[in-house]
Every structure is written in structure tokens, then in C-alpha cells.
Design an enzyme around this catalytic site. Structure first.
Site, PDB file in Angstrom:
ATOM      1  N   HIS A   1      -1.620  -5.331   1.589  1.00 38.93           N
ATOM      2  CA  HIS A   1      -2.951  -6.237   1.166  1.00 38.93           C
ATOM      3  C   HIS A   1      -2.497  -7.662   0.597  1.00 38.93           C
ATOM      4  CE1 HIS A   1      -6.770  -7.447  -0.455  1.00 38.93           C
ATOM      5  NE2 HIS A   1      -6.077  -7.712  -1.717  1.00 38.93           N
TER       6      HIS A   1
ATOM      7  N   TYR B   1     -12.081  -2.908  -3.856  1.00 36.94           N
ATOM      8  CA  TYR B   1     -12.478  -2.872  -2.317  1.00 36.94           C
ATOM      9  C   TYR B   1     -14.087  -2.841  -2.514  1.00 36.94           C
ATOM     10  CZ  TYR B   1      -8.206  -2.575   0.125  1.00 36.94           C
ATOM     11  OH  TYR B   1      -6.799  -2.895   0.619  1.00 36.94           O
TER      12      TYR B   1
ATOM     13  N   ASN C   1      -1.890  -0.099   7.252  1.00 41.16           N
ATOM     14  CA  ASN C   1      -1.368  -1.339   7.568  1.00 41.16           C
ATOM     15  C   ASN C   1      -0.464  -2.091   6.504  1.00 41.16           C
ATOM     16  OD1 ASN C   1      -3.541  -2.025   5.891  1.00 41.16           O
ATOM     17  ND2 ASN C   1      -4.274  -3.361   7.235  1.00 41.16           N
TER      18      ASN C   1
ATOM     19  N   GLU D   1      -8.902 -10.453  -7.970  1.00 44.75           N
ATOM     20  CA  GLU D   1      -8.053  -9.466  -8.000  1.00 44.75           C
ATOM     21  C   GLU D   1      -6.855  -9.651  -8.960  1.00 44.75           C
ATOM     22  OE1 GLU D   1      -6.976  -9.657  -3.846  1.00 44.75           O
ATOM     23  OE2 GLU D   1      -8.912  -9.159  -3.101  1.00 44.75           O
TER      24      GLU D   1
ATOM     25  N   LYS E   1       0.883  -1.091  -0.039  1.00 44.26           N
ATOM     26  CA  LYS E   1      -0.039  -0.005  -0.038  1.00 44.26           C
ATOM     27  C   LYS E   1       0.964   1.264   0.035  1.00 44.26           C
ATOM     28  CE  LYS E   1      -3.785  -2.408   2.492  1.00 44.26           C
ATOM     29  NZ  LYS E   1      -4.547  -2.565   3.476  1.00 44.26           N
TER      30      LYS E   1
END
Ligand code: RTP
Length: 148
Positions: free
Chosen positions: A115, A49, A112, A126, A9
Site C-alpha cells: 500500500h 481503509y 497486491n 495515515e 501487506k
């Protein structure tokens, strides 16, 4: 061979964690089969998402993902989806075990670092979204150092 989608990310890219993350997956014995640095737009992030669109954090999550470049990757290997999630650690870094990526490098659920697909089915979806041309297939050049 099982495939998963892994994304560093924007915070992970900006903090210089790309090499560390790649290293952990490589050292485990997984194969890198696709990688690109890209900045995605809002529509793309919302599509990725889509399953979380009803969540209260959806808008801030999308803002986070489009805030800077991400590194999108395909990794392959035995049980790579489940094991990849173990390497990454629990979603909330307060609960991620030390030794996991989030346990070692993050403190906030909204920052965080990484992913990883949560199922083989979602990995396929994905990978199709992020890598429409598919994975780079180099199995034919692999020698049996890790897998039987
Ligand atoms: P990811 O999809 O990014 O691998 O994360 P995950 O499966 O571990 O967690 P998920 O529930 O799918 O949530 C996706 C991402 O949304 C952010 N989040 N924020 N503010 C919050 O309560 C909250 N909860 C989740 C995190 O960045 C999480 O990774």
C-alpha cells in the site's frame, strides 16, 4: 521534505518481499524515516481503509490486512507520494507495468503486496494513524548526495 506512508501487506511479508521493497525505495533515493512490523486488529484496519467502507470488497480487504503482520513505513523525499505510487504500480496487478512492485510480484488485486498513500493529505492522516509518535528525524545527519 514530503513524507508518505508505505505498508508491506501480509502477503508481501509472508513471501519475503520486505527487503526487496525497502531496497527499491532506498535505491531510488528516498529516506526511511519510520518502520515497524505489526499485526493490526479489525478496528484499526477499518479505520485505515475507512474511505473504502462502502466498497463491495471492503470486508475481504480488512480480512486480508489483519491476516498476518504488515510492515508499516514512513518514507521521505522529493515527490515521494506520487513517485512512490509509480514505484508500486497500478492497483490491479494485471494492469501494473513490469518494473513496478505489483507488476513484478503480484497477479491478484486482492493480494497486491503493498500500500502507498495516494495524496499528501492522506499521507499525513495515515502517518498520524500508524506512527502517533511521528517520523524519526535524521535530516541533520544527511549529506547532500541526492538532494540539493
Ligand atoms: P492501496 O490503498 O492498498 O495502496 O491501494 P490503491 O490505492 O492502489 O487502491 P484502492 O482503490 O485504495 O484499494 C485499496 C485496496 O483494496 C483492494 N482492492 N480490492 N477486489 C477488488 O476489486 C479490489 N479493489 C481494490 C486492493 O488490495 C487495493 O490495494
Amino acid at each position: 521534505m514530503e513524507h508518505t506512508f508505505i505498508m508491506v501487506k501480509p502477503d508481501g511479508v509472508q513471501r519475503g518481499l520486505v527487503g526487496e521493497i525497502i531496497s527499491r525505495f532506498e535505491k531510488k533515493g528516498f529516506y526511511l524515516k519510520g518502520m515497524k512490523l505489526m499485526k493490526v486488529d479489525r478496528k484499526f484496519a477499518e479505520k485505515h481503509y475507512a474511505d473504502l467502507s462502502a466498497k463491495p470488497f471492503f470486508k475481504s480487504l480488512v480480512e486480508y490486512i489483519i491476516s498476518g503482520p504488515v510492515v508499516a513505513m514512513i518514507w521521505a523525499g522529493k515527490n515521494v507520494v506520487t513517485t512512490g505510487r509509480k514505484i508500486i504500480g497500478a492497483t490491479n496487478p494485471s494492469e501494473s507495468a513490469p518494473g513496478t512492485i505489483r507488476g513484478d510480484f503480484a497477479v491478484e488485486v486482492g493480494r497486491n503486496v503493498i500500500h502507498g498513500s495516494d495524496s499528501v493529505e492522506n499521507a499525513k492522516k495515515e502517518i498520524a494513524l500508524w506512527f502517533p509518535d511521528g517520523a524519526v528525524n535524521w535530516e541533520s545527519s544527511l549529506r547532500p548526495w541526492i538532494s540539493e
